[in-house]
Scaffold this motif. Structure first.
Motif, PDB file in Angstrom:
ATOM      1  N   GLU A   1       0.786  -0.842  -0.087  1.00 46.84           N
ATOM      2  CA  GLU A   1      -0.046   0.166   0.518  1.00 46.84           C
ATOM      3  C   GLU A   1       1.131   1.026   0.226  1.00 46.84           C
ATOM      4  O   GLU A   1       1.773   1.323   0.981  1.00 46.84           O
ATOM      5  CB  GLU A   1      -0.390  -0.474   1.660  1.00 46.84           C
ATOM      6  CG  GLU A   1      -1.736   0.964   1.312  1.00 46.84           C
ATOM      7  CD  GLU A   1      -2.724   0.886  -0.178  1.00 46.84           C
ATOM      8  OE1 GLU A   1      -3.160   2.689  -0.168  1.00 46.84           O
ATOM      9  OE2 GLU A   1      -3.417   0.285  -0.454  1.00 46.84           O
ATOM     10  N   GLY A   2       0.444   2.526  -1.273  1.00 51.90           N
ATOM     11  CA  GLY A   2       0.951   3.122  -0.221  1.00 51.90           C
ATOM     12  C   GLY A   2       2.819   3.303  -1.334  1.00 51.90           C
ATOM     13  O   GLY A   2       3.816   4.370  -0.755  1.00 51.90           O
ATOM     14  N   GLY A   3       3.749   2.327  -1.081  1.00 51.18           N
ATOM     15  CA  GLY A   3       4.840   2.467  -1.380  1.00 51.18           C
ATOM     16  C   GLY A   3       5.439   1.979  -0.076  1.00 51.18           C
ATOM     17  O   GLY A   3       6.344   1.560  -0.899  1.00 51.18           O
ATOM     18  N   ILE A   4       5.021   1.069   0.380  1.00 49.36           N
ATOM     19  CA  ILE A   4       5.202   0.363   1.220  1.00 49.36           C
ATOM     20  C   ILE A   4       4.888  -0.442   1.108  1.00 49.36           C
ATOM     21  O   ILE A   4       4.112  -1.676   0.887  1.00 49.36           O
ATOM     22  CB  ILE A   4       4.844   0.978   2.849  1.00 49.36           C
ATOM     23  CG1 ILE A   4       5.153   2.346   3.038  1.00 49.36           C
ATOM     24  CG2 ILE A   4       5.363   0.081   3.661  1.00 49.36           C
ATOM     25  CD1 ILE A   4       4.508   2.710   4.214  1.00 49.36           C
ATOM     26  N   ARG A   5       5.830  -1.904   1.381  1.00 48.42           N
ATOM     27  CA  ARG A   5       5.496  -3.521   1.080  1.00 48.42           C
ATOM     28  C   ARG A   5       5.752  -4.237   1.831  1.00 48.42           C
ATOM     29  O   ARG A   5       6.697  -4.039   2.590  1.00 48.42           O
ATOM     30  CB  ARG A   5       6.805  -4.212   0.396  1.00 48.42           C
ATOM     31  CG  ARG A   5       5.836  -3.070  -1.436  1.00 48.42           C
ATOM     32  CD  ARG A   5       7.230  -3.982  -2.770  1.00 48.42           C
ATOM     33  NE  ARG A   5       6.852  -3.357  -3.897  1.00 48.42           N
ATOM     34  CZ  ARG A   5       7.391  -4.169  -4.484  1.00 48.42           C
ATOM     35  NH1 ARG A   5       8.733  -4.258  -4.573  1.00 48.42           N
ATOM     36  NH2 ARG A   5       6.873  -3.503  -6.068  1.00 48.42           N
ATOM     37  N   LEU A   6       5.187  -4.794   2.531  1.00 51.29           N
ATOM     38  CA  LEU A   6       5.023  -5.635   4.447  1.00 51.29           C
ATOM     39  C   LEU A   6       4.830  -7.393   3.148  1.00 51.29           C
ATOM     40  O   LEU A   6       4.186  -7.237   2.596  1.00 51.29           O
ATOM     41  CB  LEU A   6       4.340  -5.321   4.816  1.00 51.29           C
ATOM     42  CG  LEU A   6       3.695  -6.657   6.295  1.00 51.29           C
ATOM     43  CD1 LEU A   6       5.434  -6.064   6.738  1.00 51.29           C
ATOM     44  CD2 LEU A   6       3.397  -6.289   7.317  1.00 51.29           C
ATOM     45  N   TRP A   7       6.071  -8.221   4.149  1.00 52.66           N
ATOM     46  CA  TRP A   7       6.035  -9.788   3.929  1.00 52.66           C
ATOM     47  C   TRP A   7       5.774 -10.062   4.820  1.00 52.66           C
ATOM     48  O   TRP A   7       6.690  -9.739   5.999  1.00 52.66           O
ATOM     49  CB  TRP A   7       7.235 -10.177   3.294  1.00 52.66           C
ATOM     50  CG  TRP A   7       7.199  -9.990   1.648  1.00 52.66           C
ATOM     51  CD1 TRP A   7       7.290 -10.351   0.541  1.00 52.66           C
ATOM     52  CD2 TRP A   7       8.290  -8.562   0.478  1.00 52.66           C
ATOM     53  NE1 TRP A   7       7.505  -9.516  -0.620  1.00 52.66           N
ATOM     54  CE2 TRP A   7       7.590  -8.580  -0.045  1.00 52.66           C
ATOM     55  CE3 TRP A   7       8.068  -7.380   1.576  1.00 52.66           C
ATOM     56  CZ2 TRP A   7       8.317  -7.957  -1.296  1.00 52.66           C
ATOM     57  CZ3 TRP A   7       8.266  -6.312   0.339  1.00 52.66           C
ATOM     58  CH2 TRP A   7       8.752  -6.354  -1.017  1.00 52.66           C
ATOM     59  N   THR A   8       4.886 -10.942   5.165  1.00 48.90           N
ATOM     60  CA  THR A   8       4.473 -11.608   6.353  1.00 48.90           C
ATOM     61  C   THR A   8       5.358 -13.030   6.176  1.00 48.90           C
ATOM     62  O   THR A   8       5.108 -13.774   5.516  1.00 48.90           O
ATOM     63  CB  THR A   8       3.267 -11.687   7.031  1.00 48.90           C
ATOM     64  OG1 THR A   8       2.538 -11.891   6.072  1.00 48.90           O
ATOM     65  CG2 THR A   8       2.585 -10.362   7.498  1.00 48.90           C
ATOM     66  N   LEU A   9       6.192 -13.804   6.944  1.00 50.16           N
ATOM     67  CA  LEU A   9       6.517 -14.940   6.526  1.00 50.16           C
ATOM     68  C   LEU A   9       6.326 -15.918   7.559  1.00 50.16           C
ATOM     69  O   LEU A   9       6.069 -15.526   9.025  1.00 50.16           O
ATOM     70  CB  LEU A   9       7.690 -15.480   6.599  1.00 50.16           C
ATOM     71  CG  LEU A   9       8.903 -15.162   5.495  1.00 50.16           C
ATOM     72  CD1 LEU A   9       8.737 -12.952   6.098  1.00 50.16           C
ATOM     73  CD2 LEU A   9       9.591 -15.060   4.956  1.00 50.16           C
ATOM     74  N   VAL A  10       6.012 -17.566   7.495  1.00 49.52           N
ATOM     75  CA  VAL A  10       5.590 -18.607   8.328  1.00 49.52           C
ATOM     76  C   VAL A  10       6.522 -19.637   7.978  1.00 49.52           C
ATOM     77  O   VAL A  10       6.110 -19.751   6.768  1.00 49.52           O
ATOM     78  CB  VAL A  10       3.681 -18.971   8.944  1.00 49.52           C
ATOM     79  CG1 VAL A  10       3.372 -19.156   7.668  1.00 49.52           C
ATOM     80  CG2 VAL A  10       3.362 -19.829  10.041  1.00 49.52           C
ATOM     81  N   ASN A  11       7.194 -19.930   9.266  1.00 51.16           N
ATOM     82  CA  ASN A  11       7.837 -21.387   8.883  1.00 51.16           C
ATOM     83  C   ASN A  11       6.520 -22.361   9.428  1.00 51.16           C
ATOM     84  O   ASN A  11       6.454 -23.105  10.327  1.00 51.16           O
ATOM     85  CB  ASN A  11       9.043 -21.439   9.603  1.00 51.16           C
ATOM     86  CG  ASN A  11      10.194 -22.785   9.937  1.00 51.16           C
ATOM     87  OD1 ASN A  11       9.619 -23.497   9.491  1.00 51.16           O
ATOM     88  ND2 ASN A  11      10.630 -22.872  10.839  1.00 51.16           N
ATOM     89  N   ARG A  12       6.766 -23.331   9.035  1.00 50.60           N
ATOM     90  CA  ARG A  12       5.654 -24.617   9.025  1.00 50.60           C
ATOM     91  C   ARG A  12       6.125 -25.752   9.267  1.00 50.60           C
ATOM     92  O   ARG A  12       5.106 -27.203   9.442  1.00 50.60           O
ATOM     93  CB  ARG A  12       4.731 -24.410   7.716  1.00 50.60           C
ATOM     94  CG  ARG A  12       3.768 -23.491   7.827  1.00 50.60           C
ATOM     95  CD  ARG A  12       2.505 -24.044   6.738  1.00 50.60           C
ATOM     96  NE  ARG A  12       1.218 -23.172   6.785  1.00 50.60           N
ATOM     97  CZ  ARG A  12       0.445 -22.459   6.203  1.00 50.60           C
ATOM     98  NH1 ARG A  12       0.428 -23.395   5.006  1.00 50.60           N
ATOM     99  NH2 ARG A  12       0.167 -21.687   5.926  1.00 50.60           N
ATOM    100  N   GLN A  13       7.474 -25.990   9.195  1.00 50.25           N
ATOM    101  CA  GLN A  13       7.947 -27.135   9.933  1.00 50.25           C
ATOM    102  C   GLN A  13       8.125 -26.855  11.119  1.00 50.25           C
ATOM    103  O   GLN A  13       8.009 -26.253  12.033  1.00 50.25           O
ATOM    104  CB  GLN A  13       9.795 -26.418   9.314  1.00 50.25           C
ATOM    105  CG  GLN A  13       9.674 -26.844   7.256  1.00 50.25           C
ATOM    106  CD  GLN A  13      10.965 -26.672   7.497  1.00 50.25           C
ATOM    107  OE1 GLN A  13      11.727 -27.484   7.057  1.00 50.25           O
ATOM    108  NE2 GLN A  13      11.781 -25.122   6.956  1.00 50.25           N
TER     109      GLN A  13
END
Length: 103
Positions: free
Chosen positions: A12-24
């Motif tokens: 949004e608005g030039g900001i990028r957020l990556w959320t991550l989850v480790n399923r191991q």
């Protein structure tokens, strides 16, 4: 990039957020995510608030880190204009630690 680590992009608005989850059932460390490079962007690790200086290869930013077993993490990126002046102050370690204590 790591097996059984899933990422979601929020933008949004030039900001990028990556959320991550480790399923191991075990922790993962090393290269977690490759993303397209953005000109004049800053990169932050969301859990620690650390400002990163990630390597760039072939137009992709390589984001390294560690995720605990079944843990979560994230990265945020944007230009100083899109993030705003207050963002870097918020991510400053003492301010970030104080913010985490309120959550």
């Amino acid at each position: 990039e790591a097996a059984n680590v899933y990422a979601t992009l929020w933008e949004e608005g030039g900001i990028r957020l990556w959320t991550l989850v480790n399923r191991q059932d075990q922790p993962v460390s090393g290269l977690l995510l490759k993303i397209p490079a953005m000109g004049h962007a800053s990169y932050y690790e969301v859990v620690t608030g650390e400002k990163l200086d990630p390597p760039v290869e072939h137009g992709e930013v390589l984001l390294y880190g560690k995720l605990e077993s079944h843990g979560i993490g994230g990265f945020v990126t944007g230009t100083s204009g899109s993030l705003g002046a207050e963002f870097e102050q918020l991510m400053d370690p003492p301010a970030y630690d104080a913010l985490l204590k309120t959550v």
